[in-house]
Design an enzyme around this catalytic site. Structure first.
Site, PDB file in Angstrom:
ATOM      1  N   TYR A  60     -10.368   2.689   5.950  1.00  0.00           N
ATOM      2  CA  TYR A  60      -9.285   2.418   5.008  1.00  0.00           C
ATOM      3  C   TYR A  60      -9.747   1.397   3.969  1.00  0.00           C
ATOM      4  O   TYR A  60     -10.266   0.336   4.318  1.00  0.00           O
ATOM      5  CB  TYR A  60      -8.075   1.890   5.774  1.00  0.00           C
ATOM      6  CG  TYR A  60      -6.843   1.711   4.954  1.00  0.00           C
ATOM      7  CD1 TYR A  60      -6.062   2.805   4.603  1.00  0.00           C
ATOM      8  CD2 TYR A  60      -6.425   0.444   4.557  1.00  0.00           C
ATOM      9  CE1 TYR A  60      -4.899   2.641   3.857  1.00  0.00           C
ATOM     10  CE2 TYR A  60      -5.270   0.270   3.818  1.00  0.00           C
ATOM     11  CZ  TYR A  60      -4.512   1.366   3.466  1.00  0.00           C
ATOM     12  OH  TYR A  60      -3.368   1.200   2.732  1.00  0.00           O
ATOM     13  N   SER A 103       0.792  -1.231   0.000  1.00  0.00           N
ATOM     14  CA  SER A 103       0.000   0.000   0.000  1.00  0.00           C
ATOM     15  C   SER A 103       0.824   1.280   0.000  1.00  0.00           C
ATOM     16  O   SER A 103       0.239   2.366  -0.137  1.00  0.00           O
ATOM     17  CB  SER A 103      -0.959   0.003   1.189  1.00  0.00           C
ATOM     18  OG  SER A 103      -2.016  -0.907   0.954  1.00  0.00           O
TER      19      SER A 103
END
Length: 394
Positions: A173, A87
Site C-alpha cells: 500500500y 485515503s
C-alpha cells in the site's frame, strides 16, 4: 473559480439525475439503535470529539450526528459538517483515472514515461498505470520520503527508485504509487488535478459540497481535527496530498456517493461507467481483492477477517499478489470498503451493492482502524444480517 477548459466543462454538463427511490421502508428505529450501540461506546473509549454517521438502505439515507465539529467554538456535528476523508480520497482518484480511460486519454497498460518523459527507461517505467493504481508497481513505500519536499523533486525520486519485486507480483500500500497514477492521469487529460476534481469530477458525481480546496463560503462547515495531544489540526500540503488524501466531504455527500456506487443508474452515462470501472478487481491478496481505490471482500465476512484486511500489518508491509486473469467483475455479495486517516481525522466507508446497503463513518480524530471496522461490522449486521459472519461462526 477560474474558467474551466472545455474538456472539464463537458464533464459537468454531462449532468446527474435523481437516484432511484427505495422500494420499501427502512426500520429507522432499529437502525438508530444499532448505530448508537456501536458509536457511543467507541467515542467514549477513544475520546473522539465528533462523529457523523450515515447509512443507506435500498436508496434511503439516515443520518446520525454525535459531538462537536469544533471543541473550541462548541460547534455541533451535522450531516453537512466537512471532514477530511484521508485515503478514501483514493477512490475519487481512481474514478478520474477510469473516466480518462473511457475518454481514450490513457490506457491502464501504458507506462509512466509516456506522460512524464523524465521517467522513460527508469525502473518505475517498467510498471504500468494499473500497477501504480493497485500498489503493485514493485514495492514503493507507504509514504513519500521526507526528502522529497515538492513536486519539482518528484521526477528525480521516481527516476532513482529501485524496486523490491517485479511489477505485478507484490502489493505494498503506497501513497507514491497511486499518487503518481493520479498525477499521470491529470497529465493525460491535459488538466490540473485539483481543478479537475473540484470543478468537474466531484460535481459530475452529484457532490456539491465535496472539495479538495474548501472554498471560503464553506469554511464554517469544515471541522477541526484533533491530534494525539488534543490539539486542533487540519491537513497540511505535501507531495501527492491532493491525489491521495486531500478530499473533504460530509456524510450528506458521501452517502450519495455510496448510493452512486451501489446503483449508478442515476448518474450520467460517463460517470456511471467511471464508477463501475473502479469495481473491477485486479489482484488477490489473501482474502482481499484489490480494485481501483476500493478493496473487496466476499460476504458473509467475519469481524476478524475484515479487521485483518484493514490492519496496519496489511497496509505497512508487502504481500504476494496474484493477478486476476481476466480481471474480476463484482460477485454476488461483494463488500467494498476503504479507510482513511489524516493527523486529526478518521474515516471509513463500506457498502454491499447486492444488498443495497452502505455505511459512512466520519470522525475528527484518528482513532484505531480496528475500532472503525468493529463499529461498521456491527451496524452492517443490522442492515444486512446475511452479509456478516457472527463470532460463533469464526
Amino acid at each position: 473559480m477560474p474558467i474551466l477548459s472545455s474538456r472539464i466543462a463537458s464533464l459537468v454538463a454531462a449532468g446527474l439525475a435523481l437516484f432511484p427511490v427505495a422500494a420499501h421502508a427502512v426500520d429507522a428505529a432499529a437502525v438508530r439503535a444499532a448505530v448508537y450501540r456501536a458509536i457511543e461506546p467507541l467515542m467514549a473509549r477513544h475520546d473522539v470529539p465528533g462523529m457523523a454517521v450515515a447509512v443507506t438502505v435500498d436508496g434511503q439515507a439516515l443520518f446520525f450526528n454525535f459531538g462537536l465539529a469544533s471543541k473550541q467554538d462548541n460547534v455541533p456535528v451535522t450531516e453537512h459538517t466537512l471532514f477530511e476523508l484521508g485515503s478514501v480520497s483514493k477512490t475519487f482518484t481512481a474514478t478520474l483515472g477510469c473516466h480518462a480511460r473511457d475518454l481514450g486519454k490513457l490506457s491502464f497498460d501504458d507506462h509512466p514515461g509516456k506522460y512524464l518523459p523524465q521517467l522513460k527507461g527508469s525502473a518505475i517505467d517498467r510498471a504500468t498505470l494499473l500497477e501504480l493504481a493497485t500498489y503493485t508497481a514493485g514495492g514503493l513505500p507507504q509514504q513519500v520520503p521526507d526528502e522529497v519536499e515538492n513536486m519539482a523533486q518528484m521526477p528525480a525520486y521516481f527516476r532513482n527508485w529501485r524496486p523490491d519485486a517485479a511489477p505485478g507480483t507484490q502489493r505494498r500500500y503506497s501513497n507514491p504509487s497511486i499518487g503518481l497514477f493520479g498525477h499521470l492521469t491529470a497529465l493525460a487529460l491535459g488538466a490540473d488535478f485539483s481543478r479537475t476534481m473540484d470543478g468537474a469530477l466531484l460535481p459530475a458525481l452529484g457532490l456539491k459540497h465535496t472539495y479538495i480546496h474548501v472554498p471560503p463560503d464553506a469554511m464554517t462547515h469544515y471541522a477541526w481535527g484533533y491530534d494525539k495531544d488534543d490539539r486542533p489540526v487540519r491537513v497540511r500540503p505535501d507531495v501527492f496530498d491532493v491525489e491521495t488524501y486531500g478530499v473533504k466531504s460530509s456524510t450528506a455527500d458521501m452517502i450519495r456517493y455510496v448510493q452512486a456506487n451501489i446503483d449508478g443508474d442515476g448518474l450520467s452515462e460517463p460517470m456511471r461507467r467511471a464508477v463501475a470501472c473502479t469495481h473491477t478487481g485486479y489482484f488477490r491478496i489473501s482474502n482481499m481483492v484489490q480494485g481501483l481505490g476500493w478493496e473487496q471482500y466476499r460476504t458473509p465476512i467475519s469481524l476478524v477477517a475484515l479487521q485483518t484486511g484493514n490492519a496496519a500489518a496489511t497496509s505497512e508491509t508487502s504481500h504476494p499478489a496474484t493477478r486476476l486473469q481476466p480481471p474480476q467483475t463484482p460477485q454476488q455479495g461483494t463488500l467494498f470498503n476503504k479507510t482513511g486517516t489524516t493527523r486529526g481525522f478518521g474515516a471509513y466507508v463500506l457498502y454491499v451493492p447486492t444488498y443495497r446497503v452502505g455505511i459512512v463513518m466520519l470522525a475528527n480524530k484518528n482513532y484505531p482502524i480496528e475500532a472503525r471496522v468493529e463499529a461498521a461490522h456491527a451496524i452492517l449486521g443490522q442492515l444486512a444480517p446475511v452479509s456478516v459472519q457472527s463470532s460463533a461462526r469464526e
